[in-house]
Scaffold this active site. Structure first.
Site, PDB file in Angstrom:
ATOM      1  N   CYS A  39       0.448  -1.343   0.004  1.00  0.00           N
ATOM      2  CA  CYS A  39      -0.031   0.008  -0.198  1.00  0.00           C
ATOM      3  C   CYS A  39       1.481   1.550   0.206  1.00  0.00           C
ATOM      4  CB  CYS A  39      -0.632  -0.291   1.379  1.00  0.00           C
ATOM      5  SG  CYS A  39      -2.075  -1.370   1.558  1.00  0.00           S
ATOM      6  N   CYS A  75     -25.799  39.340   9.380  1.00  0.00           N
ATOM      7  CA  CYS A  75     -26.570  38.927   8.323  1.00  0.00           C
ATOM      8  C   CYS A  75     -25.847  36.881   7.284  1.00  0.00           C
ATOM      9  CB  CYS A  75     -27.403  40.020   7.318  1.00  0.00           C
ATOM     10  SG  CYS A  75     -25.813  40.640   6.591  1.00  0.00           S
ATOM     11  N   ASP A 111     -33.509  -4.856   9.857  1.00  0.00           N
ATOM     12  CA  ASP A 111     -33.437  -5.997   9.937  1.00  0.00           C
ATOM     13  C   ASP A 111     -34.674  -6.783  11.132  1.00  0.00           C
ATOM     14  OD1 ASP A 111     -31.549  -7.342  10.540  1.00  0.00           O
ATOM     15  OD2 ASP A 111     -31.123  -7.367  12.663  1.00  0.00           O
TER      16      ASP A 111
END
Length: 794
Positions: free
Chosen positions: A19, A83, A495
């Site tokens: 990897c 704002c 389930d």
């Protein structure tokens, strides 16, 4: 390579040397990059030429090859926003910052959540960036401290409003002279008296608007402060110019607008105060959760008993809890027995019996026994702290529906200034040629009426109240986007075990006598099999004594053979009875009946004679049928997913009213079944326990964990239903529908208000002070409408 930059990136997902080699190779193939990847530290040291390649391209390349780049999350309290244009600007600047993955700024909660790469940027540099554009930021305070800060800020706003109102009141009276011809003492109409009253309002009380406007304009932005500063300054300085004409000319009648500037500022402050007070009510759910926490704990240290603040409790401490006291932190029961009211967390009204070794949840109520417990989780690690964190994050997150409002807010103020300039030109050139005053009044009215506050508050305020209302009912939405997506659901996959059923087998039927049950339970007592535990529990409820087992043999696939008190006990299937030549013909019909209804049935024989049948089943939750019925009434397709055989699955489905069943599914296949339903074009929710069902929960459009509210369940899904109460599923969908409906109402009125107000002001039909009042009330109306969600019936 020209001058290079060096960064260190955390790389996730690497499992072996192959990897790290792959990541390194891919990075080194990029133009202008030299990289070294260390598997042990899971870090990549990257030298790159910023002229040839960007950091975003490097991180994207790592993700493209199947790995991740580790990010940190920072939460800040932001001050200075007035704002939607403010929050939009901060968000835009942060998202452009190198190393920032995502930044979300919430005007309502006055907070920012930033996901960033620690190798490129840190919290201090993010704070400095926010400060550079005119606002301030500091790491998010604890929820309780944050609540206290907001209360102080509200008090400060109230004080400023009262002072401003006192100074503006005499000026408001002069307005009545112009409108209704009222008579007032001459001093009220004196320009210098009005100047003395208006000046502190304009430059002390209203200084915040100048500061905000300057910082925004300096950094190329514009917000509400710019509109207010422009409008009130125009009125004030024109009045000052008119007042100056009276010097040396006592007979001159000045045209004064001091009352316009002062009353405008007062009205805006009034609106901001009402808005802040209403916004504080949107955090009630969080306040209620905070008030559940114990404040002190009775700890035993060095053999001495002492009371200490809850913050000082450490993992491993032994705590004493008396009847009627709150359990301070999460832990395990070390000594004593008691029952605990866990309704605040699980919704279960019946107190739970606790024996030594049982888990205890912080902030639940100890009912009737003095106990000693060992602390296992304290502070931010407790179950309640996890829930508070989820609610905070959900209230601070953005729903996709907010994007439109954010985009518009970013361009709104410059457009309004442009409209005000055009209005002024049109009035002075065509409507009243050469007359400065009416043109000025119309332009001021346009500037004031068009504040985008309501637009910025429309979505986050509803999200805050909606997620808070849901949390009070035991429904935790992990973010605003999940709250929004829930209302789109068309199918829900349940389930079976632990969701529709209790997840714990129980004895449902026993056809034998008391002696047979006693011998059966005694034989099963030494087994850890769930079916055996169910039989033992059933005998315990009947107050039967357990006998000593002389011999025990388990026959895989058949059952057990035991010797108790000189008698042979057989418990098992037909094959076991046949092998021992036991006659069971009369039991066959009953046996088939139990099996057809989805129960596990076992035959019992004593001393070679058939003595009865014990049937065990994972019984359905009492509220399951009603919950499924309510889901269907909401137009949701309900599907049951289970690893059980078809016959058992159909039996359970029939009991609860589910028509669609997918049986004999392996855990790793559940995600594929969810994808199949999604391929039909449906938005799908998966409901499971948050551990075994994790792949399916992630695959579904909405993953719903149903359980006890532990951190495992909370982390695994988009929504968590506390306490395993299925009736909360239709409630979750209902609150989502109600919240989205409320957001649409807010956006409609916010857009509609500005769309209607600007042209009305431009044609001169609105006095500036009326425009100021309307602007203030528009924000308050949006927040008030959002607060209606607190009364939604679930």
């Amino acid at each position: 390579m020209s001058e290079t930059n060096r960064v260190t990136l955390g790389v996730t997902g690497m499992t072996c040397a192959a990897c790290s080699t792959r990541v390194e190779k891919v990075l080194n193939k990029m133009d202008g990059v030299e990289a070294q990847v260390n598997l042990t530290t899971e870090k990549a040291t990257v030298d790159y030429d910023a002229e040839k390649i960007s950091m975003e391209e490097i991180t994207q390349k790592i993700e493209d090859v199947g790995y991740g780049v580790q990010t940190d999350k920072a939460e800040f309290d932001i001050t200075g926003m007035t704002c939607a244009a403010c929050s939009s600007r901060i968000e835009k600047v942060l998202n452009k910052q190198a190393g920032v993955k995502t930044a979300s700024v919430n005007l309502t909660t006055e907070s920012a959540v930033i996901e960033y790469n620690a190798g490129l940027v840190n919290e201090q540099s993010l704070i400095e960036k926010i400060q550079h554009i005119g606002y301030d930021a500091k790491p998010k305070a604890e929820a309780a401290e944050n609540q206290s800060n907001k209360e102080k800020e509200l008090k400060r706003k109230k004080t400023k409003l009262i002072i401003s109102a006192i100074l503006s009141a005499p000026l408001l009276l002069t307005m009545l002279v112009h409108l209704f011809g009222m008579e007032l003492p001459p001093i009220f109409m004196n320009p210098w008296f009005q100047f003395i009253l208006a000046t502190p309002v304009q430059f002390i009380i209203g200084w915040q608007f100048y500061v905000g406007a300057y910082k925004n304009l300096k950094n190329g932005g514009a917000n509400m402060d710019v509109l207010v500063a422009l409008g009130t300054s125009a009125a004030y300085f024109y009045s000052l110019y008119e007042a100056s004409k009276t010097i040396g000319n006592p007979g001159y009648m000045p045209h004064l607008y001091f009352e316009t500037s002062a009353v405008l500022i007062t009205l805006i402050l009034f609106g901001k105060y009402l808005e802040a007070r209403a916004k504080s009510q949107t955090t009630n759910a969080l306040s209620k959760l905070l008030h559940l926490q114990a404040k002190e704990a009775r700890v035993v240290r060095d053999g001495k008993e002492m009371m200490i603040p809850i913050e000082q409790v450490k993992v491993g401490d032994h705590l004493l809890v008396r009847p009627g006291e709150k359990i301070p932190v999460d832990g395990i029961l070390a000594k004593g027995r008691t029952s605990v009211d866990e309704s605040m967390l699980t919704g279960e009204s019946i107190p739970i019996e606790k024996d030594p070794g049982a888990a205890l949840i912080g902030s639940t109520m100890n009912k009737n026994g003095s106990i000693e417990m060992e602390a296992t989780k304290v502070g931010k690690d407790t179950a309640l702290a996890s829930i508070i964190k989820v609610v905070e994050e959900a209230q601070g997150s953005k729903a996709p529906i907010q994007r439109l409002a954010d985009i518009i807010s970013g361009y709104f103020v410059p457009i309004v200034i442009g409209i005000a300039i055009v209005t002024f030109i049109m009035w002075i050139a065509f409507v009243h040629p050469g007359e400065f005053e009416p043109a000025l009044v119309a332009a001021i009215a346009v500037l004031v009426i068009a504040c985008p506050c309501a637009l910025g508050l429309a979505t986050p305020t509803s999200i805050m109240v909606g997620t808070g209302r849901a949390a009070e009912s035991g429904i935790l939405f992990k973010g605003g986007e999940h709250l929004e997506r829930t209302h789109q659901l068309e199918a829900i996959v349940l389930d079976k075990t632990g969701t529709i059923t209790k997840g714990k087998p129980e004895v449902t039927d026993f056809t034998g006598d008391e002696e047979a049950l006693q011998l059966l339970a005694s034989a099963e007592k030494g087994s850890e099999h769930p079916l055996a535990e169910a039989i033992v529990a059933h005998a315990t409820e009947k107050d039967l004594a357990f006998l000593d087992v002389d011999d025990f043999t388990a026959i895989p696939g058949h059952g057990i053979v035991a010797q108790i008190a000189g008698k042979q006990i057989l418990v098992g299937n037909r094959k076991l009875m046949l092998d021992h030549q036991i006659e069971i013909e009369g039991a066959e019909e009953v046996l088939v009946g139990y099996e057809t209804s989805g129960k596990t049935a076992m035959l019992v024989a004593i001393e070679g004679t058939y003595r009865g049948i014990v049937a065990v089943a994972d019984t359905i939750k009492e509220t399951a049928p009603e919950a499924i019925k309510q889901l269907k009434e909401l137009g949701i397709d309900v599907v049951m997913l289970t690893g059980d055989n078809e016959r058992t699955a159909q039996a359970v489905a029939k009991q609860v009213g589910i028509d669609q069943v997918i049986a004999q599914v392996l855990p790793e296949e559940k995600a594929d079944k969810v994808k199949e339903i999604q391929s039909q074009g449906k938005k799908v929710a998966m409901v499971g326990d948050g551990v075994n069902d994790a792949p399916a929960l992630v695959t579904a459009d909405i993953g719903i964990a149903i359980g006890t509210g532990t951190e495992v369940a909370i982390e695994a899904a988009d929504v968590t239903i506390l306490g395993g109460e299925l009736l909360l599923l239709p409630k979750a969908i209902s609150i989502s529908h109600a919240t989205i409906r409320n957001i649409r109402q807010n956006l409609f009125w916010a857009f509609g208000y500005n769309a209607a107000g600007i042209p009305v002001a431009a044609i001169g039909l609105l006095a500036p002070w009326i425009a100021g009042a309307a602007m203030a009330l528009s924000s308050v109306s949006v927040v008030t409408n959002a607060l209606r969600l607190k009364r939604v019936k679930l």
